[in-house]
Motif scaffolding. Structure first.
Motif, PDB file in Angstrom:
ATOM      1  N   UNK A 167       3.352   0.241   7.137  1.00 20.40           N
ATOM      2  CA  UNK A 167       2.533   1.283   6.513  1.00 20.40           C
ATOM      3  C   UNK A 167       1.373   1.700   7.403  1.00 20.40           C
ATOM      4  N   UNK A 168       1.332   1.141   8.618  1.00 21.25           N
ATOM      5  CA  UNK A 168       0.328   1.461   9.635  1.00 21.25           C
ATOM      6  C   UNK A 168      -1.094   1.103   9.185  1.00 21.25           C
ATOM      7  N   UNK A 205       8.097  -0.268  14.078  1.00 21.62           N
ATOM      8  CA  UNK A 205       7.883   0.919  13.236  1.00 21.62           C
ATOM      9  C   UNK A 205       7.768   2.200  14.043  1.00 21.62           C
ATOM     10  N   UNK A 206       7.182   2.105  15.244  1.00 14.97           N
ATOM     11  CA  UNK A 206       7.015   3.295  16.093  1.00 14.97           C
ATOM     12  C   UNK A 206       8.372   3.837  16.526  1.00 14.97           C
ATOM     13  N   UNK A 220       5.725 -11.686   5.458  1.00 10.42           N
ATOM     14  CA  UNK A 220       6.378 -10.498   4.927  1.00 10.42           C
ATOM     15  C   UNK A 220       5.349  -9.465   4.470  1.00 10.42           C
ATOM     16  N   UNK A 221       4.278  -9.924   3.835  1.00 11.77           N
ATOM     17  CA  UNK A 221       3.238  -8.992   3.402  1.00 11.77           C
ATOM     18  C   UNK A 221       2.628  -8.290   4.610  1.00 11.77           C
ATOM     19  N   UNK A 222       2.336  -9.038   5.657  1.00  5.76           N
ATOM     20  CA  UNK A 222       1.751  -8.445   6.856  1.00  5.76           C
ATOM     21  C   UNK A 222       2.729  -7.484   7.535  1.00  5.76           C
ATOM     22  N   UNK A 223       4.018  -7.799   7.466  1.00 10.44           N
ATOM     23  CA  UNK A 223       5.030  -6.908   8.040  1.00 10.44           C
ATOM     24  C   UNK A 223       5.022  -5.555   7.339  1.00 10.44           C
ATOM     25  N   UNK A 224       4.975  -5.580   6.013  1.00 11.89           N
ATOM     26  CA  UNK A 224       4.956  -4.324   5.257  1.00 11.89           C
ATOM     27  C   UNK A 224       3.676  -3.545   5.555  1.00 11.89           C
ATOM     28  N   UNK A 225       2.560  -4.229   5.637  1.00  8.06           N
ATOM     29  CA  UNK A 225       1.306  -3.557   5.987  1.00  8.06           C
ATOM     30  C   UNK A 225       1.409  -2.920   7.372  1.00  8.06           C
ATOM     31  N   UNK A 226       2.125  -3.578   8.258  1.00  5.70           N
ATOM     32  CA  UNK A 226       2.317  -3.025   9.601  1.00  5.70           C
ATOM     33  C   UNK A 226       3.176  -1.765   9.546  1.00  5.70           C
ATOM     34  N   UNK A 233      15.777   0.009   7.040  1.00  5.67           N
ATOM     35  CA  UNK A 233      15.881   0.624   5.717  1.00  5.67           C
ATOM     36  C   UNK A 233      14.534   1.093   5.181  1.00  5.67           C
ATOM     37  N   UNK A 234      13.446   0.488   5.627  1.00  4.52           N
ATOM     38  CA  UNK A 234      12.131   0.944   5.171  1.00  4.52           C
ATOM     39  C   UNK A 234      11.891   2.397   5.588  1.00  4.52           C
ATOM     40  N   UNK A 235      12.300   2.725   6.804  1.00  6.53           N
ATOM     41  CA  UNK A 235      12.108   4.099   7.279  1.00  6.53           C
ATOM     42  C   UNK A 235      13.288   5.004   6.915  1.00  6.53           C
ATOM     43  N   UNK A 236      14.435   4.384   6.601  1.00  2.00           N
ATOM     44  CA  UNK A 236      15.589   5.166   6.175  1.00  2.00           C
ATOM     45  C   UNK A 236      15.407   5.679   4.744  1.00  2.00           C
ATOM     46  N   UNK A 237      14.845   4.826   3.884  1.00  2.00           N
ATOM     47  CA  UNK A 237      14.644   5.191   2.474  1.00  2.00           C
ATOM     48  C   UNK A 237      13.299   5.901   2.321  1.00  2.00           C
TER      49      UNK A 237
END
Length: 471
Positions: A142-143, A272-273, A134-140, A66-70
């Motif tokens: 966001x590249x 993410x890739x 979770x914070x590190x996941x979001x940073x990942x 959903x992060x990349x879908x939205x």
């Protein structure tokens, strides 16, 4: 390819750093703790890994989708906040469960009067890691790769230093290691407090939570089954063999993590890739190349581990030396544990995540049955065999199903040939080392593997487009 390669390299360097710290600390731990004393460390790690699956509830895969879908930033933040709420709620539930039933099993499981207290400390570690992860996941996503790398290595460094200080000067037991983890986890949370504030919300968006759970919950049985395959063997060894066997097996699994120096960087970059390429043209051709490249890297890595392990294991106390013989095949299973993520893009693209659960549920049943049958007679070798066979069954099923949903033009027979020749070579190398045969036989195993790479002509698959349907 540049993005995947660049981010994978940075994450690989990160994991080299963290694994090197872990490898340096392993002989330190084994110097302070005997195999009997070290065994609870492995049990707690495996216990915590199970709790992590329950806390996540499949929301890692759901958030990636959903992060990349939205496309709207507000929508994305709503999904992130909901994931945080779900995970913290699960941590609270698990703490209450341990509080109620922990006294019934903790001391017997960890074979110590301090067992229940250690479980409480492990929940504290889980709480802090849940927040920072979770914070590190979001940073990942966001590249912000460099930031993720620096913080992750820093955390591992803090764990190592603080654990050593507690073992050296205060508590020479599992407790000292757990204190080091809690303090380092708290420091990392403080370091991430600025982005963390954005992800904390006391509002519960039912529609968002429904989306997350609908996508993620079907993966929970897979996660639990995955945990059974990965960790149940230690518990079987506790009750069917001796604490010394558990300690040696735990040391072997730590060294088997060497293979993750090859795979873990790619694993962190892959989600993410791959999701960002979902709707791109020519992505299937690119995925087919990645399948082959990663398989070659993993197979070569396993053979390297098998070749060098008798010399690397000398870093440990002499009591742990016999662990070397199990490391290479455990590394092969560890690679399969990672590789299924790569070859299952069709399942995740088409939202058919129940297939993953079916695959690992079946593999878990196979694993438990083989453990019960093999461990009494073959001890640690029984564990290794059950681990490897169950993962092979799961990954074959996942690959076939994913190909039906979203065909990637890659040759199954070539992939199978590379893996099974590597597996045979690994078994041969370990046999040669165990029976002190001529090193020329090890060279022969490498020659056969390299010849297989040449015979299968996978170089053609990597150079350009071709029709794989006939393969």
């Amino acid at each position: 390819m540049k993005r995947l390669g660049g981010d994978s390299l940075l994450y690989a360097l990160m994991n080299v750093g963290t694994k090197m710290i872990a490898f340096i600390m392993l002989p330190i731990y084994t110097n302070f703790l005997t195999p009997d004393q070290y065994a609870p460390v492995g049990i707690i790690d495996r216990w915590t890994s199970m709790l992590i699956f329950l806390v996540i509830l499949g929301t890692d895969s759901a958030l990636a989708f959903y992060y990349f879908e939205k496309k709207d930033e507000k929508d994305r933040r709503s999904y992130i906040q909901s994931v945080m709420n779900i995970r913290l709620f699960m941590v609270l539930c698990l703490f209450l469960i341990v509080l109620i039933i922990g006294p019934l099993f903790a001391n017997e499981l960890l074979q110590s009067d301090q067992g229940l207290y250690w479980l409480y400390l492990s929940i504290g570690v889980l709480f802090l890691d849940t927040i920072s992860a979770l914070v590190l996941t979001v940073l990942r996503y966001e590249f912000h790769t460099i930031k993720v790398v620096v913080i992750t290595v820093l955390k591992m460094f803090l764990v190592a230093v603080l654990s050593y200080l507690f073992l050296k000067f205060f508590v020479r037991s599992v407790e000292g290691i757990l204190y080091g983890r809690i303090i380092s986890g708290a420091l990392i949370v403080l370091l991430l407090v600025k982005p963390l504030i954005k992800f904390i919300s006391f509002k519960f968006d039912r529609d968002v939570i429904k989306d997350l759970l609908k996508y993620g919950l079907p993966l929970v049985p897979a996660s639990l089954a995955f945990w059974v395959i990965l960790n149940s063997s230690s518990f079987f060894l506790v009750f069917m063999k001796t604490p010394t066997d558990v300690g040696i097996y735990e040391a072997a699994t730590k060294f088997a993590a060497l293979i993750t120096l090859v795979t873990s960087g790619i694993q962190m970059a892959w989600r993410p890739y791959s999701m960002s390429l979902k709707d791109k043209p020519n992505n299937k051709e690119l995925f087919s190349k990645v399948y082959i490249i990663i398989l070659l890297m993993g197979a070569t890595g396993v053979l390297v581990v098998a070749t060098i392990m008798p010399y690397v294991i000398l870093l440990l106390d002499e009591a742990y030396y016999s662990a070397y013989q199990y490391v290479a095949l455990l590394s092969a299973a560890t690679f399969l544990n990672f590789y299924y993520l790569i070859i299952s893009v069709g399942i995740f693209f088409m939202k058919k995540t129940k297939i993953i659960s079916y695959a690992f549920a079946g593999a878990a049943v196979i694993n438990v049955i083989l453990n019960i049958i093999l461990i009494p007679s073959y001890s640690i070798w029984g564990v290794v065999a059950s681990y490897l066979i169950s993962y092979l069954a799961a990954i074959i099923y996942i690959f076939v199903k994913s190909q039906k949903l979203y065909y990637i033009p890659v040759s199954l027979w070539k992939m199978s040939a590379l893996f099974f020749v590597m597996l045979a070579g690994t078994i041969g190398i370990v046999y040669v080392q165990e029976h002190a045969l001529s090193p020329l036989y090890i060279v022969l195993a490498w020659v056969v593997y390299v010849a297989t790479v040449g015979i299968t002509r996978v170089d053609k698959d990597l150079r350009g487009t071709r029709n794989h349907e006939t393969n």
